[in-house]
Design a protein around this motif. Structure first.
Motif, mmCIF file in Angstrom:
data_model
loop_
_atom_site.group_PDB
_atom_site.id
_atom_site.type_symbol
_atom_site.label_atom_id
_atom_site.label_comp_id
_atom_site.label_asym_id
_atom_site.label_seq_id
_atom_site.Cartn_x
_atom_site.Cartn_y
_atom_site.Cartn_z
ATOM 1 N N TRP A 72 0.820 -1.214 0.000
ATOM 2 C CA TRP A 72 0.000 0.000 0.000
ATOM 3 C C TRP A 72 0.852 1.261 0.000
ATOM 4 O O TRP A 72 0.612 2.198 -0.773
ATOM 5 N N GLU A 73 1.887 1.354 0.858
ATOM 6 C CA GLU A 73 2.665 2.599 0.952
ATOM 7 C C GLU A 73 3.391 2.914 -0.354
ATOM 8 O O GLU A 73 3.669 4.076 -0.637
ATOM 9 N N ASP A 80 -5.002 10.829 -2.291
ATOM 10 C CA ASP A 80 -5.376 11.152 -3.676
ATOM 11 C C ASP A 80 -4.248 10.880 -4.663
ATOM 12 O O ASP A 80 -4.231 11.407 -5.773
ATOM 13 N N LYS A 81 -3.270 10.033 -4.257
ATOM 14 C CA LYS A 81 -2.123 9.792 -5.132
ATOM 15 C C LYS A 81 -1.812 8.304 -5.237
ATOM 16 O O LYS A 81 -1.614 7.631 -4.223
ATOM 17 N N TYR A 82 -1.797 7.819 -6.473
ATOM 18 C CA TYR A 82 -1.340 6.453 -6.751
ATOM 19 C C TYR A 82 -0.035 6.528 -7.536
ATOM 20 O O TYR A 82 0.146 7.434 -8.360
ATOM 21 N N ALA A 140 -9.097 0.053 -7.273
ATOM 22 C CA ALA A 140 -8.121 0.744 -8.117
ATOM 23 C C ALA A 140 -6.963 -0.172 -8.497
ATOM 24 O O ALA A 140 -6.562 -0.226 -9.666
ATOM 25 N N VAL A 141 -6.440 -0.905 -7.515
ATOM 26 C CA VAL A 141 -5.229 -1.689 -7.748
ATOM 27 C C VAL A 141 -5.544 -3.008 -8.454
ATOM 28 O O VAL A 141 -4.958 -3.326 -9.495
ATOM 29 N N VAL A 142 -6.471 -3.779 -7.907
ATOM 30 C CA VAL A 142 -6.818 -5.061 -8.529
ATOM 31 C C VAL A 142 -7.485 -4.813 -9.878
ATOM 32 O O VAL A 142 -7.214 -5.501 -10.862
#
Length: 371
Positions: A72-73, A80-82, A140-142
């Motif tokens: 995650w980190e 609001d940042k990926y 968002a990630v998967v």
């Protein structure tokens, strides 16, 4: 197809890697009828910054895991940042090389930013807020890697070391005992075809094994499918015994799930911790008596390491009907996290390839175990 290996051997020889058409069989070929064999990768390796390691990965492995890129980190550092670029490159590397790509990890009490668990005033977030953040993160990630990442470590290390109870974490504290179920539900919804795993260390210990069995049964009772339990193989030269590891393989198989060995390495150094595990919060100050092989591994210890790997892979081969994947936690000894845990700056020798990128005697013993 018959010309590929000689050409590959020539290319690797040019990089100083001693493999050719008559050399040792790659790990992925030795076990191709049994299970995937892979490694955990850093960004240096997938980006080509460590070209010798990249060549070795392509030659030896047919599955990859991200050591840190999808925690995650790393991927979602601020609300609001990926930061998807490193993970995108990792997934692309796996796809380009026809590998089974693993995602690690969606829910963990470590390497998760503080903001995830807090409100605007720095106080604990509500259950509703934390559930929304978890769902948004997993979507968002998967969702981004749907159809590209074949399996996810959904929940990581949620059982405590001593009693086999749910570990006291912010996830449990704020969400309650259904925290794992929620993570699995969100992951399945984001990619219904991906395999979903529970992953943990020291699962050879009866108390911890029983805790994981209880957790998986509770998920199954809710209709949640756990494809496999990931047993982190952070082992020593003698602990755990082969019988202890086998007991957990058999017990987990009885749940109707498969088993992956997800983080395999053998620590040959004296360990200041009385535990055999991977609690990254447990660290110690520098002490020479725990860093005893700074100039190389004595032959007697090399032989013990070789026997240990041979015994483990013989066990894996025996249970190949329920084992899907063996992943080494690193590529060469130089990459291993054990150089810095539980004491920074150690010279560690836990993997099948040395700092010179060459196969160690243990490598050949592992290939023999396939036969």
């Amino acid at each position: 197809m018959k010309t590929i290996k000689p050409l590959l051997g020539i290319a690797l020889a040019g990089m100083g890697l001693a493999f050719g058409p008559k050399a040792d069989q790659p790990l992925k070929d030795a076990f191709k009828k049994d299970f995937y064999v892979g490694a955990a990768l850093s960004y240096r390796q997938i980006s080509g910054q460590d070209a010798r390691a990249t060549a070795l990965i392509k030659q030896q492995f047919n599955t990859i895991s991200p050591e840190n890129l999808l925690k995650w980190e790393a991927v979602h550092p601020q609300p609001d940042k990926y930061n998807f670029k490193p993970a995108d490159d990792y997934v692309a590397f796996g796809q380009q090389n026809q590998m089974f790509v693993v995602g690690h990890t969606l829910m963990w009490h470590q390497q998760t930013p503080k903001w995830v668990f807090e409100d605007a005033d720095g106080k604990p977030a509500s259950r509703e807020v934390l559930l929304k953040r978890l769902e948004d993160h997993i979507n968002a990630v998967v969702g981004r890697y749907k159809g590209k990442i074949g399996g996810w470590d959904v929940v990581n290390e949620a059982i405590d070391d001593q009693q086999g109870n749910l570990r006291k974490t912010k996830w449990l504290e704020i969400l309650g005992e259904d925290f794992a179920a929620k993570a699995f539900e969100y992951a399945h919804k984001a990619d219904p075809k991906a395999e979903l795993y529970y992953n943990d260390y020291s699962l050879y210990r009866p108390e911890k094994r029983e805790g994981v069995i209880k957790l998986v049964k509770s998920l199954q009772a809710k209709g949640i499918k756990v494809a496999a339990i990931g047993m982190q193989g952070h082992y020593g030269l003698t602990v755990p015994t082969i019988a202890q590891v086998e007991a957990s393989i058999v017990a987990f198989a009885k749940l109707g799930v498969h088993v992956n060995f997800t983080e395999l390495d053998i620590d040959v150094l004296p360990n200041p911790s009385r535990r055999q595990g991977a609690d990254i919060a447990e660290t110690f100050g520098a002490d020479a008596k725990y860093n005893v092989y700074t100039t190389g591994l004595p032959d007697s210890v090399q032989q013990k390491l070789t026997r240990r790997y041979a015994d483990l892979f013989a066990l894996f081969h025996k249970h190949r009907d329920v084992i899907d994947r063996i992943t080494l936690w690193g590529v060469t000894d130089a990459d291993s996290w054990l150089n810095d845990w539980p004491i920074k700056g150690r010279t560690s020798y836990p993997l099948l390839f040395g700092r010179d990128y060459q196969p160690k005697p243990a490598f050949r013993a592992v290939v023999q175990a396939a036969k």
